[in-house]
Design a protein around this motif. Structure first.
Motif, short mmCIF file in Angstrom:
data_model
loop_
_atom_site.label_atom_id
_atom_site.label_comp_id
_atom_site.label_asym_id
_atom_site.label_seq_id
_atom_site.Cartn_x
_atom_site.Cartn_y
_atom_site.Cartn_z
N ASN A 60 0.69 -1.08 0.03
CA ASN A 60 0.12 0.13 0.11
C ASN A 60 1.07 1.05 -0.01
N LYS A 61 2.11 1.67 0.83
CA LYS A 61 3.15 2.23 0.53
C LYS A 61 3.79 2.76 -0.63
N THR A 62 3.75 1.53 -1.14
CA THR A 62 4.31 1.69 -2.35
C THR A 62 3.73 1.90 -3.27
N GLN A 63 1.97 2.06 -3.21
CA GLN A 63 1.46 1.90 -4.45
C GLN A 63 0.87 3.71 -4.63
N ASP A 64 0.62 4.13 -3.08
CA ASP A 64 0.54 5.40 -2.10
C ASP A 64 2.15 6.11 -3.36
N TYR A 65 3.16 6.15 -3.08
CA TYR A 65 4.05 6.88 -3.39
C TYR A 65 4.33 6.90 -4.77
N VAL A 66 4.29 5.90 -5.97
CA VAL A 66 4.36 5.67 -7.28
C VAL A 66 3.64 6.22 -7.87
N ASP A 67 2.97 6.43 -7.36
CA ASP A 67 1.19 7.17 -7.57
C ASP A 67 1.37 8.15 -8.06
N THR A 68 2.12 8.74 -6.49
CA THR A 68 2.80 10.43 -6.91
C THR A 68 3.23 10.81 -8.14
N ILE A 69 4.36 9.81 -7.78
CA ILE A 69 6.10 10.59 -8.57
C ILE A 69 5.29 10.67 -9.99
N VAL A 70 4.60 9.08 -10.55
CA VAL A 70 4.26 9.74 -11.72
C VAL A 70 2.68 10.30 -12.02
N SER A 71 2.33 11.02 -11.09
CA SER A 71 1.42 12.17 -11.48
C SER A 71 1.96 13.34 -11.63
N ALA A 72 3.34 13.16 -10.66
CA ALA A 72 3.94 14.41 -10.80
C ALA A 72 5.22 14.53 -12.08
N CYS A 73 5.59 13.38 -12.53
CA CYS A 73 5.63 13.40 -13.90
C CYS A 73 5.86 13.93 -15.14
N LYS A 74 4.10 13.50 -15.53
CA LYS A 74 2.72 13.07 -15.99
C LYS A 74 2.87 15.68 -15.93
N LYS A 75 2.39 16.09 -14.96
CA LYS A 75 2.50 17.22 -14.83
C LYS A 75 3.60 18.16 -15.71
N LEU A 76 4.70 17.92 -15.45
CA LEU A 76 5.78 18.50 -15.72
C LEU A 76 6.09 17.93 -16.63
N GLY A 77 6.20 16.97 -17.62
CA GLY A 77 5.65 16.55 -19.51
C GLY A 77 4.48 17.49 -19.74
N SER A 78 4.19 18.42 -19.02
CA SER A 78 2.05 19.07 -19.68
C SER A 78 3.33 19.93 -19.50
N THR A 79 4.43 20.22 -19.33
CA THR A 79 4.55 21.91 -19.49
C THR A 79 6.35 22.23 -19.84
N LYS A 80 7.35 20.44 -20.88
CA LYS A 80 7.86 20.56 -20.85
C LYS A 80 9.31 20.99 -20.09
N THR A 81 9.38 20.42 -18.16
CA THR A 81 9.66 20.94 -17.47
C THR A 81 10.52 19.53 -17.83
N GLY A 82 11.85 19.29 -17.34
CA GLY A 82 12.57 18.55 -17.18
C GLY A 82 12.98 18.08 -15.62
N LEU B 285 13.18 7.29 -13.73
CA LEU B 285 12.49 8.59 -15.13
C LEU B 285 12.94 9.86 -14.75
N VAL B 286 12.93 9.70 -16.26
CA VAL B 286 13.12 11.14 -17.26
C VAL B 286 12.63 11.78 -17.83
N VAL B 287 11.73 12.19 -17.35
CA VAL B 287 11.44 13.49 -18.61
C VAL B 287 11.96 14.85 -19.04
N SER B 288 11.29 14.69 -21.12
CA SER B 288 12.44 15.36 -21.31
C SER B 288 11.88 17.06 -21.23
N GLU B 289 13.20 17.50 -21.80
CA GLU B 289 13.11 18.87 -21.51
C GLU B 289 12.39 19.73 -23.09
N GLU B 290 12.62 18.78 -23.97
CA GLU B 290 12.52 18.76 -25.42
C GLU B 290 11.35 18.85 -25.75
#
Length: 259
Positions: free
Chosen positions: A112-134, A224-229
């Protein structure tokens, strides 16, 4: 009664089977999904043919295959250099008192703990990706990461989306380098990672991606890497790129790798 001797079963036989099963499990985890699995299968086939030729007393072919296998042991060290390193790291970092205990009993709470913080990380990466923030995020599995954490700033913050987004905000003083996440907590920022020299990495991938490959080659951590380009999210494991268009599948894969 002598013909039934093979039916005798000792405690040591059970221990022998269990140790072989654990060894094969770890080898499978290391080579699963990589080209190394095909090489390993090829070696097993050659070994079985060699044993068959010995059984059939085919002396010439048996001799040739025997010499090949003897010399091949040195070739194996070269071919499986990364896998052998990761195997030794995995075995050496396994603790009977830590969270990666082979006989861990409290699975549900940890899951359960793993699920909580993994969901949070991926959600943050999705937001960063939408603004092209590396962004570059390293998630610890078994191998200790002190040697890279010491290159950055030590932290102890519970993983949450606003924190991750603020760290990688372009004007933030912490956005350079990687962050390290251990057991659902951000334990270091501005971390400098070892950069891979692999010439097979596509030219479109920059320094962040090479650093992610480097840390996943030298340890069993995932990154996990979010591309700036492009805003694309890349998942790195065992030095290999994995691109997920479906973020739910990415989330499930990370959870599976961390369990």
């Amino acid at each position: 009664m002598l013909g039934l001797d093979f039916l005798e079963f000792r405690i040591l036989d059970l221990l022998d089977i269990l140790l072989v099963a654990v060894l094969l499990y770890y080898i499978y985890k290391l080579v699963k999904g990589s080209a190394a699995i095909n090489i390993f299968i090829g070696i097993v086939i050659i070994y079985l043919i060699w044993k068959l030729t010995q059984l059939l007393q085919m002396e010439m072919l048996s001799s040739v295959l025997g010499e090949f296998i003897g010399v091949g042991m040195f070739a194996l060290i070269v071919v499986f250099q990364q896998e052998i390193r990761k195997f030794l790291l995995m075995v050496g970092s396994t603790s009977f008192n830590g969270k990666n205990n082979w006989f861990q009993l409290n699975f549900s709470n940890r899951e359960n703990k793993t699920q909580d913080y993994v969901d949070t990380i991926v959600s943050a990466c999705k937001k960063l990706g939408s603004t092209k923030t590396g962004a570059l995020i390293v998630i610890k599995r078994n191998t200790k990461l002190e040697f890279v954490k010491n290159t950055g700033d030590h932290m102890d913050i519970k993983v949450n989306r606003p924190i991750i987004e603020s760290i990688f905000y372009k004007n933030s003083t912490l956005h350079d380098g990687a962050i390290v996440i251990e057991d659902g907590r951000i334990t270091a920022t501005r971390v400098i990672l070892p950069v891979s020299n692999d010439r097979d990495i596509p030219l479109r991938f920059g320094l962040r991606h090479r650093a992610a490959v480097g840390i996943s080659e030298k340890t069993d951590a995932v990154a996990l890497v979010v591309s700036e380009e492009t805003g694309q999210i890349s998942y790195l494991k065992n030095g290999e790129f994995n691109i997920f268009d479906d973020l739910e599948k990415l989330t499930e894969q990370i959870k599976q790798d961390l369990d």
